[in-house]
Design an enzyme around this catalytic site. Structure first.
Site, mmCIF file in Angstrom:
data_model
loop_
_atom_site.group_PDB
_atom_site.id
_atom_site.type_symbol
_atom_site.label_atom_id
_atom_site.label_comp_id
_atom_site.label_asym_id
_atom_site.label_seq_id
_atom_site.Cartn_x
_atom_site.Cartn_y
_atom_site.Cartn_z
ATOM 1 N N ASP A 20 33.081 39.322 45.157
ATOM 2 C CA ASP A 20 32.982 39.465 43.698
ATOM 3 C C ASP A 20 33.361 38.163 42.997
ATOM 4 O O ASP A 20 34.201 37.403 43.480
ATOM 5 C CB ASP A 20 33.911 40.592 43.247
ATOM 6 C CG ASP A 20 33.643 41.035 41.824
ATOM 7 O OD1 ASP A 20 32.538 40.753 41.304
ATOM 8 O OD2 ASP A 20 34.531 41.656 41.220
ATOM 9 N N ASN A 22 30.936 35.849 41.516
ATOM 10 C CA ASN A 22 29.921 34.795 41.456
ATOM 11 C C ASN A 22 29.509 34.465 40.022
ATOM 12 O O ASN A 22 29.424 33.298 39.633
ATOM 13 C CB ASN A 22 28.667 35.220 42.234
ATOM 14 C CG ASN A 22 28.879 35.226 43.732
ATOM 15 O OD1 ASN A 22 29.801 34.602 44.237
ATOM 16 N ND2 ASN A 22 28.021 35.931 44.441
ATOM 17 N N TRP A 25 32.331 32.842 37.991
ATOM 18 C CA TRP A 25 32.523 31.473 38.489
ATOM 19 C C TRP A 25 31.494 30.549 37.839
ATOM 20 O O TRP A 25 31.825 29.449 37.393
ATOM 21 C CB TRP A 25 32.386 31.480 40.001
ATOM 22 C CG TRP A 25 32.538 30.155 40.689
ATOM 23 C CD1 TRP A 25 33.702 29.585 41.133
ATOM 24 C CD2 TRP A 25 31.487 29.237 41.036
ATOM 25 N NE1 TRP A 25 33.445 28.376 41.734
ATOM 26 C CE2 TRP A 25 32.094 28.127 41.689
ATOM 27 C CE3 TRP A 25 30.104 29.237 40.867
ATOM 28 C CZ2 TRP A 25 31.351 27.042 42.165
ATOM 29 C CZ3 TRP A 25 29.364 28.156 41.334
ATOM 30 C CH2 TRP A 25 29.991 27.075 41.983
ATOM 31 N N ARG A 33 24.379 32.906 35.758
ATOM 32 C CA ARG A 33 24.990 33.734 36.798
ATOM 33 C C ARG A 33 24.383 33.492 38.182
ATOM 34 O O ARG A 33 25.090 33.475 39.190
ATOM 35 C CB ARG A 33 24.843 35.219 36.439
ATOM 36 C CG ARG A 33 25.704 35.662 35.268
ATOM 37 C CD ARG A 33 25.456 37.125 34.935
ATOM 38 N NE ARG A 33 25.647 37.971 36.099
ATOM 39 C CZ ARG A 33 26.840 38.435 36.509
ATOM 40 N NH1 ARG A 33 27.935 38.103 35.837
ATOM 41 N NH2 ARG A 33 26.934 39.208 37.559
ATOM 42 N N HIS A 37 25.597 33.025 42.488
ATOM 43 C CA HIS A 37 25.143 33.744 43.688
ATOM 44 C C HIS A 37 24.718 32.768 44.773
ATOM 45 O O HIS A 37 25.018 32.959 45.959
ATOM 46 C CB HIS A 37 23.981 34.669 43.329
ATOM 47 C CG HIS A 37 24.364 35.783 42.397
ATOM 48 N ND1 HIS A 37 25.466 36.589 42.619
ATOM 49 C CD2 HIS A 37 23.791 36.234 41.243
ATOM 50 C CE1 HIS A 37 25.553 37.472 41.639
ATOM 51 N NE2 HIS A 37 24.556 37.279 40.800
ATOM 52 N N GLU A 67 24.236 50.384 42.848
ATOM 53 C CA GLU A 67 24.345 50.309 41.389
ATOM 54 C C GLU A 67 23.872 48.965 40.845
ATOM 55 O O GLU A 67 23.628 48.832 39.628
ATOM 56 C CB GLU A 67 25.793 50.558 40.957
ATOM 57 C CG GLU A 67 26.291 51.985 41.160
ATOM 58 C CD GLU A 67 26.689 52.283 42.603
ATOM 59 O OE1 GLU A 67 26.659 53.456 42.999
ATOM 60 O OE2 GLU A 67 27.016 51.321 43.334
ATOM 61 N N LEU A 131 30.769 38.802 67.461
ATOM 62 C CA LEU A 131 31.010 39.418 66.159
ATOM 63 C C LEU A 131 29.813 40.262 65.717
ATOM 64 O O LEU A 131 28.665 39.844 65.859
ATOM 65 C CB LEU A 131 31.258 38.313 65.123
ATOM 66 C CG LEU A 131 31.313 38.733 63.648
ATOM 67 C CD1 LEU A 131 32.589 39.512 63.368
ATOM 68 C CD2 LEU A 131 31.220 37.502 62.742
ATOM 69 N N GLU A 207 44.004 48.638 54.828
ATOM 70 C CA GLU A 207 44.900 47.901 53.947
ATOM 71 C C GLU A 207 44.035 47.160 52.930
ATOM 72 O O GLU A 207 43.003 46.579 53.293
ATOM 73 C CB GLU A 207 45.740 46.907 54.751
ATOM 74 C CG GLU A 207 46.650 47.559 55.782
ATOM 75 C CD GLU A 207 47.707 48.455 55.159
ATOM 76 O OE1 GLU A 207 48.206 48.111 54.064
ATOM 77 O OE2 GLU A 207 48.028 49.502 55.755
#
Length: 245
Positions: A20, A22, A25, A33, A37, A67, A131, A207
């Site tokens: 969150d 981008n 910033w 915007r 990204h 959304e 990974l 956590e």
């Protein structure tokens, strides 16, 4: 700050990140915007690099929520094109590093070119054993839960299953992240402190770590800071502190 050379041995098996900040910033830099990204791609590389170095088993990145279609049309269009570009430019590097790439979410709404790129990337990396990198795209936690419930309902209707046989474990098997360890650590950048319909079922005992850093500024040290904080938590899973210590 602690050195990256001193990576703690207690590394979470599955880390999920809400990327969150981008847009904010970019706005602070006087840019549009979508500039943010594009800048965020570097942070994705840093997150993957850290996960590989520290032997995280699974990394799930929230790239585009169900959304997010409500955002301005131009911004959504840029995000889709950026997704295509990143898949094209990064997949071979991931494959070389033994990373298994998966896209979780409802991809049916994407255009045919993007769907093909997703399919090709998953096929190329499906046998990798390092990974597991999950990109959550057009994903919503409620959507995931509803899909799992529908699958089980169909099995009950067909007689394959009875309602008495439905357990949490069986429900988990129907979700997008069924074959992965449960999420140990959720990181959210950008200063917001909510989970925004992300991995609702899988975050039950995760956590939570919230950072004010905007996503384009996220780096390996930021990731290390989150892991350091994680390792100072006492994870009780319903027990008392005395029981787990």
């Amino acid at each position: 700050m602690k050195s990256l050379n001193n990576i703690h041995s207690q590394v979470p098996e599955h880390v999920a990140i809400i990327m969150d900040g981008n847009g904010r910033w970019a706005k602070e830099k006087g840019k549009i915007r979508t500039f943010g990204h594009k800048a965020g791609v570097k942070a994705v590389r840093a997150a993957v690099s850290y996960a590989l170095k520290s032997k995280v088993k699974a990394l799930t990145l929230f790239a585009f929520s169900s959304e997010n279609w409500n955002r301005p049309v131009d911004e959504v269009g840029v995000l889709m094109e950026l997704f295509k570009l990143v898949l094209g430019s990064e997949v071979k590097k991931l494959h070389k590093n033994n990373v298994k790439l998966r896209v979780i979410g409802d991809t049916s709404r994407f255009d045919s070119k993007l769907i093909k790129k997703v399919h090709d990337a998953e096929e190329l990396t499906k046998n990798n054993t390092g990974l597991t990198l999950n990109i959550a795209a057009n994903y919503g936690g409620r959507w995931d839960i509803v899909n799992a419930a529908k699958t089980l309902a169909d099995k009950v209707k067909s007689g394959e299953l009875t309602t008495a046989e439905i357990t949490e474990e069986l429900f988990t098997e129907q979700t997008c992240a069924a074959d992965l360890p449960v999420v140990d650590l959720l990181i959210r950048t950008g200063g917001e402190q909510r989970i925004s319909n992300f991995l609702l079922w899988q975050l039950a005992y995760a956590e939570l770590y919230f950072s004010d850093i905007y996503w384009p500024d996220f780096n390996e040290q930021t990731f290390q800071d989150a892991v350091n904080d994680f390792n100072h938590r006492q994870r009780r899973f319903g027990k008392t502190g005395e029981q787990v210590s």
